[in-house]
Motif scaffolding. Structure first.
Motif, PDB file in Angstrom:
ATOM      1  N   PRO A  27      32.383  53.705  45.433  1.00  0.00           N
ATOM      2  CA  PRO A  27      32.626  52.706  44.382  1.00  0.00           C
ATOM      3  C   PRO A  27      33.687  51.699  44.801  1.00  0.00           C
ATOM      4  O   PRO A  27      34.530  51.985  45.661  1.00  0.00           O
ATOM      5  N   LEU A  28      33.637  50.540  44.188  1.00  0.00           N
ATOM      6  CA  LEU A  28      34.623  49.507  44.463  1.00  0.00           C
ATOM      7  C   LEU A  28      35.849  49.689  43.580  1.00  0.00           C
ATOM      8  O   LEU A  28      35.771  50.199  42.468  1.00  0.00           O
ATOM      9  N   ALA A  29      36.982  49.242  44.071  1.00  0.00           N
ATOM     10  CA  ALA A  29      38.216  49.328  43.316  1.00  0.00           C
ATOM     11  C   ALA A  29      38.255  48.240  42.239  1.00  0.00           C
ATOM     12  O   ALA A  29      37.671  47.161  42.395  1.00  0.00           O
ATOM     13  N   GLU A  30      38.957  48.520  41.153  1.00  0.00           N
ATOM     14  CA  GLU A  30      39.179  47.512  40.127  1.00  0.00           C
ATOM     15  C   GLU A  30      40.021  46.377  40.713  1.00  0.00           C
ATOM     16  O   GLU A  30      40.976  46.628  41.458  1.00  0.00           O
ATOM     17  N   PRO A  31      39.710  45.124  40.385  1.00  0.00           N
ATOM     18  CA  PRO A  31      40.535  44.022  40.890  1.00  0.00           C
ATOM     19  C   PRO A  31      41.978  44.135  40.416  1.00  0.00           C
ATOM     20  O   PRO A  31      42.249  44.497  39.265  1.00  0.00           O
ATOM     21  N   ARG A  32      42.886  43.824  41.307  1.00  0.00           N
ATOM     22  CA  ARG A  32      44.307  43.842  40.973  1.00  0.00           C
ATOM     23  C   ARG A  32      44.735  42.490  40.411  1.00  0.00           C
ATOM     24  O   ARG A  32      44.078  41.469  40.643  1.00  0.00           O
ATOM     25  N   PRO A  33      45.856  42.461  39.687  1.00  0.00           N
ATOM     26  CA  PRO A  33      46.349  41.179  39.164  1.00  0.00           C
ATOM     27  C   PRO A  33      46.695  40.218  40.293  1.00  0.00           C
ATOM     28  O   PRO A  33      47.171  40.625  41.361  1.00  0.00           O
ATOM     29  N   LEU A  34      46.457  38.938  40.060  1.00  0.00           N
ATOM     30  CA  LEU A  34      46.803  37.928  41.054  1.00  0.00           C
ATOM     31  C   LEU A  34      48.322  37.786  41.138  1.00  0.00           C
ATOM     32  O   LEU A  34      49.030  37.840  40.137  1.00  0.00           O
ATOM     33  N   ALA A  35      48.810  37.597  42.364  1.00  0.00           N
ATOM     34  CA  ALA A  35      50.208  37.248  42.633  1.00  0.00           C
ATOM     35  C   ALA A  35      51.200  38.287  42.119  1.00  0.00           C
ATOM     36  O   ALA A  35      52.354  37.957  41.854  1.00  0.00           O
ATOM     37  N   TRP A  61      44.026  47.740  52.352  1.00  0.00           N
ATOM     38  CA  TRP A  61      42.607  47.946  52.638  1.00  0.00           C
ATOM     39  C   TRP A  61      41.895  48.531  51.422  1.00  0.00           C
ATOM     40  O   TRP A  61      42.423  49.395  50.726  1.00  0.00           O
ATOM     41  N   TRP A  62      40.699  48.051  51.193  1.00  0.00           N
ATOM     42  CA  TRP A  62      39.802  48.473  50.119  1.00  0.00           C
ATOM     43  C   TRP A  62      40.253  47.997  48.736  1.00  0.00           C
ATOM     44  O   TRP A  62      39.594  48.312  47.749  1.00  0.00           O
ATOM     45  N   GLU A  63      41.317  47.229  48.658  1.00  0.00           N
ATOM     46  CA  GLU A  63      41.720  46.653  47.376  1.00  0.00           C
ATOM     47  C   GLU A  63      41.080  45.285  47.194  1.00  0.00           C
ATOM     48  O   GLU A  63      40.620  44.651  48.149  1.00  0.00           O
ATOM     49  N   ALA A  64      41.078  44.805  45.944  1.00  0.00           N
ATOM     50  CA  ALA A  64      40.397  43.551  45.626  1.00  0.00           C
ATOM     51  C   ALA A  64      41.172  42.783  44.569  1.00  0.00           C
ATOM     52  O   ALA A  64      41.998  43.340  43.830  1.00  0.00           O
ATOM     53  N   ALA A  65      40.907  41.492  44.513  1.00  0.00           N
ATOM     54  CA  ALA A  65      41.368  40.619  43.441  1.00  0.00           C
ATOM     55  C   ALA A  65      40.218  39.675  43.119  1.00  0.00           C
ATOM     56  O   ALA A  65      39.220  39.610  43.848  1.00  0.00           O
ATOM     57  N   GLU A  66      40.343  38.958  42.039  1.00  0.00           N
ATOM     58  CA  GLU A  66      39.263  38.082  41.598  1.00  0.00           C
ATOM     59  C   GLU A  66      39.828  36.729  41.196  1.00  0.00           C
ATOM     60  O   GLU A  66      40.879  36.647  40.558  1.00  0.00           O
ATOM     61  N   LEU A  67      39.130  35.665  41.582  1.00  0.00           N
ATOM     62  CA  LEU A  67      39.525  34.307  41.239  1.00  0.00           C
ATOM     63  C   LEU A  67      38.298  33.548  40.767  1.00  0.00           C
ATOM     64  O   LEU A  67      37.347  33.371  41.533  1.00  0.00           O
ATOM     65  N   ASP A  99      37.767  41.092  48.506  1.00  0.00           N
ATOM     66  CA  ASP A  99      38.087  42.455  48.927  1.00  0.00           C
ATOM     67  C   ASP A  99      38.673  42.425  50.331  1.00  0.00           C
ATOM     68  O   ASP A  99      38.089  41.827  51.246  1.00  0.00           O
ATOM     69  N   PHE A 100      39.803  43.107  50.508  1.00  0.00           N
ATOM     70  CA  PHE A 100      40.434  43.212  51.822  1.00  0.00           C
ATOM     71  C   PHE A 100      39.945  44.487  52.489  1.00  0.00           C
ATOM     72  O   PHE A 100      40.021  45.573  51.900  1.00  0.00           O
ATOM     73  N   VAL A 101      39.425  44.362  53.711  1.00  0.00           N
ATOM     74  CA  VAL A 101      38.779  45.492  54.381  1.00  0.00           C
ATOM     75  C   VAL A 101      39.409  45.718  55.755  1.00  0.00           C
ATOM     76  O   VAL A 101      40.033  44.823  56.325  1.00  0.00           O
ATOM     77  N   PRO A 102      39.254  46.923  56.316  1.00  0.00           N
ATOM     78  CA  PRO A 102      39.920  47.248  57.580  1.00  0.00           C
ATOM     79  C   PRO A 102      39.369  46.473  58.773  1.00  0.00           C
ATOM     80  O   PRO A 102      38.236  45.983  58.770  1.00  0.00           O
ATOM     81  N   ALA A 103      40.188  46.421  59.808  1.00  0.00           N
ATOM     82  CA  ALA A 103      39.806  45.870  61.108  1.00  0.00           C
ATOM     83  C   ALA A 103      40.521  46.669  62.185  1.00  0.00           C
ATOM     84  O   ALA A 103      41.526  47.332  61.931  1.00  0.00           O
ATOM     85  N   HIS A 104      39.988  46.586  63.396  1.00  0.00           N
ATOM     86  CA  HIS A 104      40.591  47.268  64.547  1.00  0.00           C
ATOM     87  C   HIS A 104      41.494  46.263  65.266  1.00  0.00           C
ATOM     88  O   HIS A 104      41.084  45.575  66.200  1.00  0.00           O
ATOM     89  N   LEU A 140      33.905  38.474  50.528  1.00  0.00           N
ATOM     90  CA  LEU A 140      33.893  37.620  49.345  1.00  0.00           C
ATOM     91  C   LEU A 140      32.535  37.762  48.668  1.00  0.00           C
ATOM     92  O   LEU A 140      31.489  37.619  49.328  1.00  0.00           O
ATOM     93  N   THR A 141      32.559  38.037  47.377  1.00  0.00           N
ATOM     94  CA  THR A 141      31.336  38.260  46.622  1.00  0.00           C
ATOM     95  C   THR A 141      31.241  37.228  45.506  1.00  0.00           C
ATOM     96  O   THR A 141      32.151  37.106  44.684  1.00  0.00           O
ATOM     97  N   ALA A 142      30.137  36.479  45.508  1.00  0.00           N
ATOM     98  CA  ALA A 142      29.910  35.458  44.492  1.00  0.00           C
ATOM     99  C   ALA A 142      29.493  36.098  43.177  1.00  0.00           C
ATOM    100  O   ALA A 142      29.062  37.256  43.147  1.00  0.00           O
ATOM    101  N   PRO A 143      29.580  35.373  42.071  1.00  0.00           N
ATOM    102  CA  PRO A 143      29.144  35.930  40.784  1.00  0.00           C
ATOM    103  C   PRO A 143      27.700  36.397  40.787  1.00  0.00           C
ATOM    104  O   PRO A 143      27.345  37.316  40.039  1.00  0.00           O
ATOM    105  N   ASP A 144      26.842  35.797  41.631  1.00  0.00           N
ATOM    106  CA  ASP A 144      25.444  36.225  41.667  1.00  0.00           C
ATOM    107  C   ASP A 144      25.208  37.387  42.632  1.00  0.00           C
ATOM    108  O   ASP A 144      24.071  37.808  42.837  1.00  0.00           O
ATOM    109  N   GLY A 145      26.275  37.911  43.243  1.00  0.00           N
ATOM    110  CA  GLY A 145      26.150  39.081  44.104  1.00  0.00           C
ATOM    111  C   GLY A 145      26.045  38.792  45.587  1.00  0.00           C
ATOM    112  O   GLY A 145      26.101  39.726  46.388  1.00  0.00           O
ATOM    113  N   ARG A 146      25.892  37.547  45.997  1.00  0.00           N
ATOM    114  CA  ARG A 146      25.819  37.253  47.427  1.00  0.00           C
ATOM    115  C   ARG A 146      27.172  37.488  48.072  1.00  0.00           C
ATOM    116  O   ARG A 146      28.215  37.195  47.483  1.00  0.00           O
TER     117      ARG A 146
END
Length: 350
Positions: free
Chosen positions: A30-38, A197-203, A209-214, A234-240
């Motif tokens: 499951p995805l994490a709930e978006p966190r508050p901005l700033a 990592w794995w956290e998200a915010a919404e604008l 969503d911030f995801v891991p990298a090597h 980045l996920t658009a409102p239509d899911g893309r």
């Protein structure tokens, strides 16, 4: 500090089908709930425990001093005039448009959900420690629409460019890795959201969503791994969905990202700065690994980046492009799904 666990709170992904009592269990975490901005947050002093591989030790540094090459041989620079550069007008965009324009290196103008988002914006002609750009910036700064948000992958100079960021209004929403907000606050930016990592915010309906990298982080002699590194989905409102990898080597995180965010429509993946391999394999994909990463992600389209702009390593300047095309052809995937754009080129996701 341990690596962040799989999220236990859930939120329906934009564009996903609602579940009910008879719905099967989801095939991805499951995805994490978006966190508050700033929001202001407290982080560990360092993130060394997130490294996929140890940083080079004294033996590796000594070997690099003896035999490491950081520039192509003269023949490898002969193709600089042939580097693809074809700036054009930005595509028209509305709230339903997903489009990308490659400004060069890891800098993209991403139009998604009605927003204009810049990734790792570097509009400077030079960065610390490298020669001047091989190709000009693909989009003139004055031709940009209003910038609605910026995402930063990590603090290396070729991804976090202070002169470019100074051009932005100080109230521009910025999405940055954990531990990096202070750098922006010192420069009077007021809307800085830092994520683990794995956290998200919404604008404005677009999910970040911030995801891991090597990879790793360092900007001065005393701040090694003091801030985190990663990519963005980045996920658009239509899911893309668009995945921006930032700077990364190849490894297990791509499969995990693909499971967490199924249906990635486009991934922006680095293909350059990989030679010598013994020195750079842990932190930079080569072209074949980038194609494998796109498959691990389950992405429909791949757009190569992080090549043909700055001289950061020893491979010939055109080699990343020829190798990524050959690697893509070997997969049997549709040729039109490889968006090997020239600097300044654009594509719109249908």
């Amino acid at each position: 500090m341990t690596q962040p666990p799989e999220p236990t709170t859930t939120t329906a992904a934009p564009g996903s089908r609602p579940s009910g009592p008879s719905a099967p269990a989801p095939a991805h975490p499951p995805l994490a709930e978006p966190r508050p901005l700033a929001e202001r947050r407290v982080w560990p002093r360092a993130f060394h425990d997130r490294l996929t591989s140890p940083l080079p030790g004294l033996k590796a540094l000594a070997r690099f001093a003896r035999e490491g090459a950081v520039r192509p041989a003269p023949g490898g620079l002969a193709d600089v005039p042939r580097l693809p550069y074809a700036p054009g007008p930005l595509p028209r965009a509305d709230s339903r448009t997903v489009a990308v324009t490659w400004a060069g290196h890891a800098s993209w103008v991403l139009r998604i959900g009605g927003l204009t988002v810049l990734t790792d914006p570097v509009w400077s002609r030079r960065i610390l420690g490298t020669p001047a750009r091989l190709t000009p910036v693909g989009v003139a700064w004055e031709d940009l629409p209003r910038v609605d948000a910026v995402v930063i992958s990590h603090n290396h100079y070729d991804h976090l460019d202070a002169p470019t960021l100074r051009r932005l209004p100080r109230d521009t929403p910025l999405f940055v890795p954990a531990g990096l907000a202070l750098w922006f606050h010192r420069r009077r930016f007021t809307r800085v959201t830092e994520l683990d990592w794995w956290e998200a915010a919404e604008l404005d309906g677009v999910r970040f969503d911030f995801v891991p990298a090597h990879h790793w982080s360092k900007r001065t002699l005393t701040d090694t791994c003091r801030s985190l590194w990663g990519g963005w989905v980045l996920t658009a409102p239509d899911g893309r969905r668009v995945h921006f990898a930032g700077d990364t080597g190849y490894g297990h995180w791509f499969t995990r990202i693909g499971r967490r965010y199924p249906g990635i429509d486009l991934t922006l993946l680095p293909i350059g700065a990989y030679d010598p391999r013994w020195w750079l394999a842990d932190v930079h994909c080569d072209p074949e690994e980038a194609v494998r990463a796109a498959q691990d992600l389950g992405a429909r389209h791949m757009a190569p980046m992080h090549w043909g702009t700055f001289v950061l390593s020893a491979e010939p300047v055109l080699e990343p492009l020829t190798r990524v095309r050959a690697a893509w052809e070997r997969t049997g995937l549709p040729r039109e799904n490889l968006w090997d754009l020239p600097v300044g080129g654009s594509r719109v996701l249908e």
